[in-house]
Structure formats: structure tokens, C-alpha cells
Motif scaffolding. Structure first.
Motif, PDB file in Angstrom:
ATOM      1  N   ASP A  53      13.550  -7.916  -6.831  1.00 49.32           N
ATOM      2  CA  ASP A  53      12.550  -7.249  -5.804  1.00 49.32           C
ATOM      3  C   ASP A  53      11.168  -7.322  -6.192  1.00 49.32           C
ATOM      4  O   ASP A  53      10.200  -6.682  -5.759  1.00 49.32           O
ATOM      5  N   MET A  55       7.583  -9.132  -7.742  1.00 45.79           N
ATOM      6  CA  MET A  55       6.802 -10.402  -7.329  1.00 45.79           C
ATOM      7  C   MET A  55       6.753 -11.282  -8.502  1.00 45.79           C
ATOM      8  O   MET A  55       6.823 -10.977  -9.622  1.00 45.79           O
ATOM      9  N   GLU A  62      -1.545 -17.206  -7.788  1.00 46.40           N
ATOM     10  CA  GLU A  62      -0.738 -16.425  -6.709  1.00 46.40           C
ATOM     11  C   GLU A  62       0.563 -15.924  -7.214  1.00 46.40           C
ATOM     12  O   GLU A  62       1.039 -16.284  -8.216  1.00 46.40           O
ATOM     13  N   GLU A  65       6.173 -12.627  -3.203  1.00 46.71           N
ATOM     14  CA  GLU A  65       6.391 -11.256  -2.940  1.00 46.71           C
ATOM     15  C   GLU A  65       7.897 -11.163  -2.916  1.00 46.71           C
ATOM     16  O   GLU A  65       8.831 -12.152  -3.183  1.00 46.71           O
ATOM     17  N   GLY A  66       8.476 -10.008  -3.613  1.00 47.06           N
ATOM     18  CA  GLY A  66       9.896  -9.768  -3.660  1.00 47.06           C
ATOM     19  C   GLY A  66      10.733  -9.879  -2.395  1.00 47.06           C
ATOM     20  O   GLY A  66      10.171  -9.639  -1.344  1.00 47.06           O
ATOM     21  N   LEU A  69      10.774  -7.080  -0.037  1.00 47.25           N
ATOM     22  CA  LEU A  69       9.450  -6.857   1.088  1.00 47.25           C
ATOM     23  C   LEU A  69       9.448  -7.883   2.173  1.00 47.25           C
ATOM     24  O   LEU A  69       9.281  -7.768   3.122  1.00 47.25           O
ATOM     25  N   GLN A  70       9.685  -9.068   1.721  1.00 48.50           N
ATOM     26  CA  GLN A  70       9.695 -10.358   2.623  1.00 48.50           C
ATOM     27  C   GLN A  70      10.969 -10.029   3.651  1.00 48.50           C
ATOM     28  O   GLN A  70      10.496 -10.147   5.071  1.00 48.50           O
ATOM     29  N   THR A  95       8.534 -17.769   3.096  1.00 48.10           N
ATOM     30  CA  THR A  95       8.658 -17.166   4.094  1.00 48.10           C
ATOM     31  C   THR A  95       8.425 -18.044   5.528  1.00 48.10           C
ATOM     32  O   THR A  95       9.016 -17.723   6.517  1.00 48.10           O
ATOM     33  N   TRP A 154      -0.027 -11.951   4.550  1.00 51.82           N
ATOM     34  CA  TRP A 154       0.776 -11.454   2.935  1.00 51.82           C
ATOM     35  C   TRP A 154      -0.689 -11.188   2.251  1.00 51.82           C
ATOM     36  O   TRP A 154      -0.675 -11.115   0.945  1.00 51.82           O
ATOM     37  N   VAL A 205       2.523  -0.890   0.156  1.00 50.77           N
ATOM     38  CA  VAL A 205       2.314  -2.437  -0.724  1.00 50.77           C
ATOM     39  C   VAL A 205       1.171  -2.425  -1.760  1.00 50.77           C
ATOM     40  O   VAL A 205       0.253  -1.538  -1.377  1.00 50.77           O
ATOM     41  N   ARG A 206       1.298  -3.258  -2.579  1.00 45.37           N
ATOM     42  CA  ARG A 206       0.010  -3.425  -3.386  1.00 45.37           C
ATOM     43  C   ARG A 206      -0.008  -4.973  -3.409  1.00 45.37           C
ATOM     44  O   ARG A 206       0.653  -5.925  -4.035  1.00 45.37           O
ATOM     45  N   LEU A 207      -0.851  -5.770  -2.345  1.00 48.90           N
ATOM     46  CA  LEU A 207      -1.115  -6.957  -2.282  1.00 48.90           C
ATOM     47  C   LEU A 207      -2.643  -7.401  -2.618  1.00 48.90           C
ATOM     48  O   LEU A 207      -3.503  -6.536  -2.506  1.00 48.90           O
TER      49      LEU A 207
END
Length: 218
Positions: A53, A55, A62, A65-66, A69-70, A95, A154, A205-207
């Protein structure tokens, strides 16, 4: 699909986490994840935790994502078989590969040439022919290529990306993180109704923030 044993175990744990969060997980979505070899989008050192889960790092500084989340984002997009999808932030390409099994056509953009080229090679190796990858500045969407039925970003916008409304078909959906560069952002689902959005917040989220322009070197 013939997964290695530890990969099958990781995938099974991923499914248990999804089901544990309540709500039905669409069978087509599970099949799309199962048919897309996640390890092939990661460096070898991360294969054993591919279905985690958290990243995981990829090229160009870069991250992918887990898996949870995807899955949540793609499920919320409610992709239908005839849909055209715009993805802002190709990353590893994973994705887009999953969504390619649900939609008619995906246009995926990334500011990094390296990531765009690697993703393109992965799609070719998997025989995925309905994804177009471009190195491009996706911070304003792709105005000259719409309308799209679904748009997913994303990377986080600091304000509601209203300009994407013009790039959506009627009833279309945008999912994008909205919020400050530092700290948590709200993951917003925006549905086009007439000339406005209906907004539903589906999580935090934290992106990374969305970056303007393309990368000059990588």
C-alpha cells in the motif's frame, strides 16, 4: 495469469485489503489488475513488495502510488468500455496499462521523457495498443485533444482545476488531488453536469504538486 507464488500472495493480500474497506470491488477492475504484471513496472529490488500500500520509487525522482490508492481511484472513475481517458502523470505506466483493459483509449502524458519512453516500451511488450503516451506539460490538461470521458491526475493542483471542465464530455468525471504542496490534499471527484462540476471528496492523499512545463533533460 501465471504469477510467481510470492506475487500471488501479494495480490491476494491486496484483494483482502480492498474488500476489508467495504463496498463491492468491480470484477472487471480486479481482472484488469490481475492481468497487468505489476512487477514489470518496478525495479527488481521492489518486486517482493509490488502489491504493498506504500509508494515505491521509480526513475526521475518520481514514485508509483500504492496499489490500494490506484485501485480506489480507478474504481471511482467508473470507466466504461467506450470511454476516452486522459491521464496526467504517466509515471511507470502501470495505471494506464490497467485502465487500457477497461476503456477504449487512453492518452497519458508525463513531463519526463525517460518515463514516457519506458512506459511506451512496456505497453509494446504487453501488446497494449490503445494507450498513447506523450512527453507533454499536462498541467492544463490537453485542450486540443478533448473531449475526454474521464480525466485522472496523479499530481496535486493548488486550486480546483475548472479548466478541465471544457475538456470533458457531458457526464464526464475528473479525479484529482487538490491542496497545498506540503501536507495532505483532498482527492476530489468532479462530475460534469451541464456547465459546472458536482464535487465529491473521496479521500486524502499526499502527492507531489503538479509541475508546469516538460523536463528539459530527463
Amino acid at each position: 495469469m501465471n504469477m510467481p507464488l510470492d506475487d500471488r500472495e501479494g495480490f491476494a493480500a491486496f484483494l483482502l485489503r480492498l474488500r476489508g474497506r467495504g463496498g463491492a470491488v468491480p470484477k472487471a477492475l480486479i481482472a484488469a489488475f490481475e492481468a497487468t504484471p505489476r512487477r514489470g513496472f518496478l525495479n527488481g529490488q521492489y518486486h517482493s513488495i509490488a502489491w504493498s500500500d506504500g509508494m515505491l520509487p521509480i526513475e526521475c525522482g518520481e514514485a508509483i502510488e500504492g496499489a490500494d490508492l490506484q485501485a480506489a481511484v480507478i474504481a471511482s472513475l467508473a470507466i466504461e468500455p467506450g470511454n476516452r481517458v486522459l491521464e496526467i502523470g504517466t509515471g511507470s505506466g502501470y495505471t494506464a496499462a490497467v485502465m487500457s483493459r477497461l476503456a477504449a483509449r487512453i492518452v497519458s502524458v508525463d513531463r519526463y521523457k525517460t518515463l514516457a519512453e519506458q512506459a511506451r516500451q512496456r505497453f509494446e511488450a504487453l501488446g497494449i495498443g490503445n494507450v498513447i503516451v506523450r512527453q507533454a506539460d499536462g498541467s492544463n490538461g490537453l485542450a486540443n485533444e478533448g473531449p475526454f470521458d474521464r480525466i485522472v491526475a496523479w499530481a496535486a493542483f493548488d486550486n480546483l482545476p475548472r479548466f478541465l471542465l471544457d475538456q470533458l464530455s457531458s457526464g464526464g468525471i475528473v479525479i484529482a488531488p487538490i491542496g497545498p504542496e506540503e501536507g495532505e490534499q483532498v482527492l476530489a471527484k468532479l462530475t460534469k453536469v451541464g456547465s459546472r462540476f458536482e464535487r465529491e471528496d473521496i479521500g486524502t492523499v499526499r502527492l507531489q504538486p503538479i509541475l508546469r512545463s516538460v523536463a528539459a533533460v530527463i
